[in-house]
Design an enzyme around this catalytic site. Structure first.
Site, mmCIF file in Angstrom:
data_model
loop_
_atom_site.group_PDB
_atom_site.id
_atom_site.type_symbol
_atom_site.label_atom_id
_atom_site.label_comp_id
_atom_site.label_asym_id
_atom_site.label_seq_id
_atom_site.Cartn_x
_atom_site.Cartn_y
_atom_site.Cartn_z
ATOM 1 N N LYS A 202 -30.844 -46.457 -4.690
ATOM 2 C CA LYS A 202 -31.289 -47.851 -4.807
ATOM 3 C C LYS A 202 -31.675 -48.325 -3.415
ATOM 4 C CE LYS A 202 -29.736 -52.501 -6.171
ATOM 5 N NZ LYS A 202 -28.554 -53.400 -6.256
ATOM 6 N N HIS A 221 -18.652 -57.183 -6.543
ATOM 7 C CA HIS A 221 -18.625 -56.170 -7.604
ATOM 8 C C HIS A 221 -17.974 -54.892 -7.087
ATOM 9 C CE1 HIS A 221 -22.055 -54.968 -5.186
ATOM 10 N NE2 HIS A 221 -22.005 -53.772 -5.739
ATOM 11 N N ASP A 223 -18.642 -50.637 -7.640
ATOM 12 C CA ASP A 223 -19.727 -49.768 -8.113
ATOM 13 C C ASP A 223 -19.292 -48.984 -9.353
ATOM 14 O OD1 ASP A 223 -21.219 -50.638 -5.972
ATOM 15 O OD2 ASP A 223 -20.872 -48.850 -4.750
ATOM 16 N N HIS A 277 -16.797 -55.467 -3.172
ATOM 17 C CA HIS A 277 -17.665 -55.803 -2.045
ATOM 18 C C HIS A 277 -18.819 -56.677 -2.493
ATOM 19 C CE1 HIS A 277 -19.279 -52.164 -3.916
ATOM 20 N NE2 HIS A 277 -20.454 -52.445 -3.365
#
Length: 335
Positions: A202, A221, A223, A277
């Site tokens: 990404k 969030h 991962d 994070h």
């Protein structure tokens, strides 16, 4: 329906020194209010070239248990390879909008791949100050070159070179995680798909924002990946939650940032913690980052490793297909 990209909104917003309401976070999220100012978080930094394997395993294990994030130096990826990855990514985002839209994620697609802005269900309609490009870079069997820009012409070569180097780093990290969990050195990689493990790149593009005190690039969030290996640019913005406080993470030139993801937390039966994070933005500069999410194939079932769950230490997580996990997470459905 034409999608409004943050890059275009940013150009207009800078001229009027304000941002649209949908980008203004709730007070409980606003960086100016929620960041611990004047304190830079020095997450563990680990020399991946340390010849003492036992020491290396212990350091990675400790960081994974206590932090869920660490940085690695002397990782073996040449500076030029990382530089070229960053150059071609930045060049793509500096192209005219029409050229970028050729690679837009199809509206009916269930895949994440493509150029886009929205990723998941937005809480209270709020948006992140970021545009992105997703595409897989390994293995060859899952790469869809339709989402790889033709411009700049060196884009493909730079990404393939990075993928080749990254695989060596990945294998070393998985061996260390495996040994740290008390497994055989090959067992963790086998548990997440072996050679079918997918590398999803990404590119995050966070344009300058006139009100960085109110906006977030990416909301808080963890991962969904097994692990994430991230290359940042030199504009600070990564924040980590520590003791329910938000801290800026120290930027270390030429380091790779390693995030423990949800799947490794599940596989370790909670021993390793996925790091919470978020990303902040800058008023003057464009911030970019290049995370690669290491993920099992969609059909692959992930649960606590059989050797890490028993009567004395019961399984803390359900076993489910990775695709089902992703669907639930993106749509805010309890797992």
């Amino acid at each position: 329906m034409e999608v409004e990209r943050v890059q275009a909104i940013a150009s207009l917003s800078m001229s009027i020194n304000t941002i649209p309401l949908e980008f203004i976070r709730l007070e409980s999220e606003q960086p100016a209010i929620t960041t611990v100012h004047g304190s830079i978080l020095e997450v563990p930094t680990i020399d991946l070239d340390d010849p003492d394997e036992e020491k290396l395993v212990k350091l990675i294990d400790k960081a994974s248990v206590e932090w869920g994030i660490f940085q690695v130096v002397n990782h073996g990826i040449p500076y030029e390879v990382v530089r070229d990855l960053q150059i071609v990514g930045r060049t793509f985002f500096e192209l005219p909008p029409k050229e970028k839209e050729v690679y837009a994620k199809p509206t009916d697609s269930t895949s994440m791949e493509g150029y886009g802005t929205k990723l998941q269900k937005e809480v209270e309609g709020k948006k992140g100050w970021v545009d992105h490009l997703f595409h897989r870079i390994w293995p060859h069997s899952v790469v869809n070159y339709k989402f790889w820009p033709n411009n700049p012409p060196s884009y493909r070569e730079a990404n393939e070179q990075y993928a080749e180097c990254l695989r060596k780093v990945t294998d070393k990290l998985f061996k260390c995680f495996s040994l740290g969990l008390g497994l055989e050195d090959h067992e963790l990689k086998e548990a997440v798909g072996g050679d079918d493990l997918e590398y999803l790149l990404k590119i995050n593009y966070y344009p300058p924002c006139p009100r960085p005190d109110l906006a977030l690039g990416v909301v808080a969030h963890t991962d969904m990946s097994v692990i994430t290996i991230l290359v940042p640019n030199d504009v600070p913005g990564l924040q980590v939650s520590r003791d329910d406080q938000w801290y800026d993470v120290k930027y270390i030139p030429n380091a790779l940032i390693i995030h423990i993801g949800d799947q490794l937390e599940i596989l370790s039966n909670g021993k390793y913690k996925a790091v919470l994070h978020r990303s902040t933005v800058s008023k003057e500069k464009t911030r970019m980052s290049w995370p690669v999410f290491l993920e099992p194939p969609a059909h692959w079932e992930i649960g606590p490793h059989p050797k890490l769950a028993d009567k004395a230490n019961p399984a803390m997580y359900k076993t489910k297909k990775f695709s089902d996990y992703v669907y639930c997470k993106l749509n805010k459905i309890p797992q």
